[in-house]
Design a protein around this motif. Structure first.
Motif, PDB file in Angstrom:
ATOM      1  N   GLU A  49     -16.942   1.127   3.187  1.00 49.02           N
ATOM      2  CA  GLU A  49     -15.729   0.431   3.601  1.00 49.02           C
ATOM      3  C   GLU A  49     -14.547   0.867   2.756  1.00 49.02           C
ATOM      4  N   PHE A  50     -14.786   1.092   1.465  1.00 52.30           N
ATOM      5  CA  PHE A  50     -13.708   1.550   0.596  1.00 52.30           C
ATOM      6  C   PHE A  50     -13.097   2.841   1.118  1.00 52.30           C
ATOM      7  N   ASP A  51     -13.931   3.833   1.433  1.00 54.12           N
ATOM      8  CA  ASP A  51     -13.429   5.126   1.897  1.00 54.12           C
ATOM      9  C   ASP A  51     -12.633   4.980   3.188  1.00 54.12           C
TER      10      ASP A  51
ATOM     11  N   LYS B 260      -0.851  -0.105   9.386  1.00 53.45           N
ATOM     12  CA  LYS B 260      -0.348  -1.381   8.896  1.00 53.45           C
ATOM     13  C   LYS B 260      -1.453  -2.387   8.630  1.00 53.45           C
ATOM     14  N   ASN B 261      -2.594  -2.214   9.269  1.00 58.01           N
ATOM     15  CA  ASN B 261      -3.693  -3.167   9.125  1.00 58.01           C
ATOM     16  C   ASN B 261      -4.944  -2.468   8.624  1.00 58.01           C
ATOM     17  N   PRO B 262      -4.996  -2.140   7.315  1.00 56.06           N
ATOM     18  CA  PRO B 262      -6.193  -1.466   6.801  1.00 56.06           C
ATOM     19  C   PRO B 262      -7.434  -2.341   6.845  1.00 56.06           C
ATOM     20  N   GLN B 263      -7.249  -3.660   7.138  1.00 60.81           N
ATOM     21  CA  GLN B 263      -8.398  -4.551   7.275  1.00 60.81           C
ATOM     22  C   GLN B 263      -9.252  -4.173   8.480  1.00 60.81           C
ATOM     23  N   ALA B 264      -8.796  -3.228   9.292  1.00 62.71           N
ATOM     24  CA  ALA B 264      -9.613  -2.746  10.406  1.00 62.71           C
ATOM     25  C   ALA B 264     -10.906  -2.122   9.911  1.00 62.71           C
ATOM     26  N   SER B 265     -10.978  -1.790   8.609  1.00 63.08           N
ATOM     27  CA  SER B 265     -12.217  -1.237   8.050  1.00 63.08           C
ATOM     28  C   SER B 265     -13.236  -2.321   7.732  1.00 63.08           C
ATOM     29  N   GLU B 266     -12.830  -3.589   7.801  1.00 62.79           N
ATOM     30  CA  GLU B 266     -13.776  -4.684   7.562  1.00 62.79           C
ATOM     31  C   GLU B 266     -14.716  -4.812   8.759  1.00 62.79           C
TER      32      GLU B 266
ATOM     33  N   GLU C 213     -11.772   1.430  15.872  1.00 67.02           N
ATOM     34  CA  GLU C 213     -11.319   2.505  16.735  1.00 67.02           C
ATOM     35  C   GLU C 213      -9.807   2.425  16.939  1.00 67.02           C
ATOM     36  N   ASP C 214      -9.286   1.221  17.119  1.00 72.20           N
ATOM     37  CA  ASP C 214      -7.835   1.057  17.268  1.00 72.20           C
ATOM     38  C   ASP C 214      -7.114   1.507  16.003  1.00 72.20           C
ATOM     39  N   GLY C 215      -7.651   1.097  14.835  1.00 70.44           N
ATOM     40  CA  GLY C 215      -7.036   1.489  13.575  1.00 70.44           C
ATOM     41  C   GLY C 215      -7.097   2.981  13.341  1.00 70.44           C
ATOM     42  N   LEU C 216      -8.242   3.598  13.706  1.00 71.73           N
ATOM     43  CA  LEU C 216      -8.387   5.040  13.542  1.00 71.73           C
ATOM     44  C   LEU C 216      -7.366   5.788  14.396  1.00 71.73           C
ATOM     45  N   VAL C 217      -7.249   5.404  15.639  1.00 69.21           N
ATOM     46  CA  VAL C 217      -6.276   6.060  16.521  1.00 69.21           C
ATOM     47  C   VAL C 217      -4.859   5.823  16.011  1.00 69.21           C
ATOM     48  N   GLN C 218      -4.592   4.636  15.487  1.00 65.62           N
ATOM     49  CA  GLN C 218      -3.266   4.350  14.927  1.00 65.62           C
ATOM     50  C   GLN C 218      -2.973   5.275  13.742  1.00 65.62           C
TER      51      GLN C 218
END
Length: 433
Positions: free
Chosen positions: A327-329, A340-346, A380-385
């Motif tokens: 999750e850190f990486d 804007k929302n790095p919490q997408a990795s949670e 997936e949304d965060g990655l594409v963002q």
């Protein structure tokens, strides 16, 4: 409150968050890197130091640190006193011997393709040589079972005493919990980061408690006044964000993790964690996932072999390495690319990458699994963002010689990045929906 301790975790060189890999096959030699000329400096003159007072102070620090940590030393630890110039020279030379230009080039290529740095030509080797010994006040060498102390005068400064307490706790950890067993050769990257966070978090918190309990108010203030918000050692300002965050992760997150396990001054739960350590950076970042009756354990992430008889990559490509990502990486991957929302990795369930090369061409494939379908969708949304600043042509994005895209495949989100656009597209097309 912060700690100015800078130690090399249980070894005589700084931690390299870019170098931990687990080959699953014998890799071919990496492609030759660009020439890297690192000048070899002359050894510094040997300085004779009167260590009589330093030795007396060191014994007092060790006794107090052991009493505070609640672990009685089983055996004495040999101590060595080294001047700053000698320490910097020794660590720099060891870096040159152990970290080859080929290794540094492959590290830069991998992190560049994983969108964790933005420049493939980043010279990690020179960066490490520049940093070697720069802020290190002492370290415990788990291989030699010895303690090295930087001594710049005939007595120890308050900073050095706090550092010694920190490093002596590493020695106690080794005597009671066997650091080599906790961090064996071949341990995967994310688990290694998690275990180091436990080890460094314990030593960092212990150093703070030592300073608070055994130092005068004046000395305590001197230790922490320079860096009130820094609990982790400083890093070179020009280091990429991923390296800066990775260097500080075991100290910063590790301290918060240790304090979440047990109230100040109580070590029963911490000792229990050493007996059954965390398995992922997710468990460090979210201690409740470690403390739960049923831990949130990492999921395996199978990746398709791209150089098998099916020949997905085509002739000439060679597998180089594979390892886990935590999750850190993935959080830093989003942060590095202005999400804007790095919490997408949670909601991370597991992640793994593989690196392939063909001459100077390279390709990575990264698969990730998630706790729920919602978590998968958010990632997936965060990655594409994170691609939004890059140029898109067709189904791929591009940026200064790298081409990348993503696709859902079963219960995974798969990210592919390489230096040849058609090859990247071919790999993505070969993935089953």
């Amino acid at each position: 409150m912060g700690v100015l301790t800078a130690c090399s975790p249980f070894a005589s060189t700084p931690p390299r968050v870019v170098r931990r890999v687990i080959p699953t096959a014998t890799p071919a030699p990496p492609p030759p890197p660009p020439p890297t000329a690192v000048p070899t400096p002359a050894p510094p003159p040997t300085i004779a130091l009167d260590t009589t007072e330093v030795k007396r102070q060191l014994l007092a620090v060790e006794a107090d640190a052991a009493k505070m940590r609640g672990l009685k030393p089983k055996r004495p630890v040999p101590e060595h006193f080294v001047a700053q110039a000698e320490l910097k020279y020794t660590m720099g030379q060891q870096t040159l011997q152990e970290y080859t230009p080929e290794m540094a080039h492959r590290d830069a290529t991998r992190l560049w393709l994983l969108l964790l740095i933005d420049n493939r030509s980043t010279d990690f080797r020179q960066m490490e040589v520049d940093f070697a010994g720069q802020e290190v006040l002492g370290y415990y060498d788990q291989m030699k079972k010895e303690l090295f102390v930087r001594t710049d005068g005939s007595s120890l400064s308050p900073r050095s005493k706090e550092t010694l307490a920190h490093e002596f706790v590493h020695n106690l950890q080794d005597q009671y919990f066997n650091l080599q067993k906790l961090l064996p050769p071949g341990i995967d990257h994310d688990r290694e980061m998690a275990v180091r966070a436990l080890v460094e978090g314990d030593a960092t918190v212990s150093g703070i408690f030592y300073a608070a309990r055994y130092m005068s108010n004046r000395d305590f203030s001197q230790v922490f006044a320079e860096s009130e918000d820094e609990i982790a050692p400083p890093v070179p300002g020009r280091a990429p964000v991923y390296l800066q965050q990775g260097w500080q992760f075991p100290y910063r997150y590790g301290s918060e993790f240790v304090l979440a396990l047990s109230p100040p001054g109580s070590y029963k739960a911490i000792n229990a964690a050493f007996a059954n350590p965390p398995d992922s950076t997710e468990q460090i970042m979210h201690p409740q996932k470690f403390l739960a009756k049923k831990r949130d354990e990492p999921l395996p992430v199978p990746l398709p072999p791209l150089t098998d008889t099916l020949g997905t990559l085509g002739a000439g490509w060679t597998f180089q390495e594979t390892d886990t990502l935590g999750e850190f990486d993935l959080q830093v991957m989003l942060l590095e690319n202005y999400v804007k929302n790095p919490q997408a990795s949670e909601g991370w369930g597991g992640a793994r990458y593989a690196l392939y090369t063909k001459g100077e061409d390279a390709l990575t494939i990264m698969g990730s699994r998630w706790d729920t379908k919602r978590d998968l969708g958010e990632w997936e949304d965060g990655l594409v963002q994170s691609f939004k600043l890059f140029h898109k042509e067709g189904a791929l994005w591009s940026d200064r010689g790298r081409f990348f895209g993503e696709k859902r495949s079963g219960d995974q989100v798969v990210f592919v990045d390489g230096t040849d656009g058609p090859t990247v597209q071919r790999v993505l097309d070969s993935l089953k929906p």
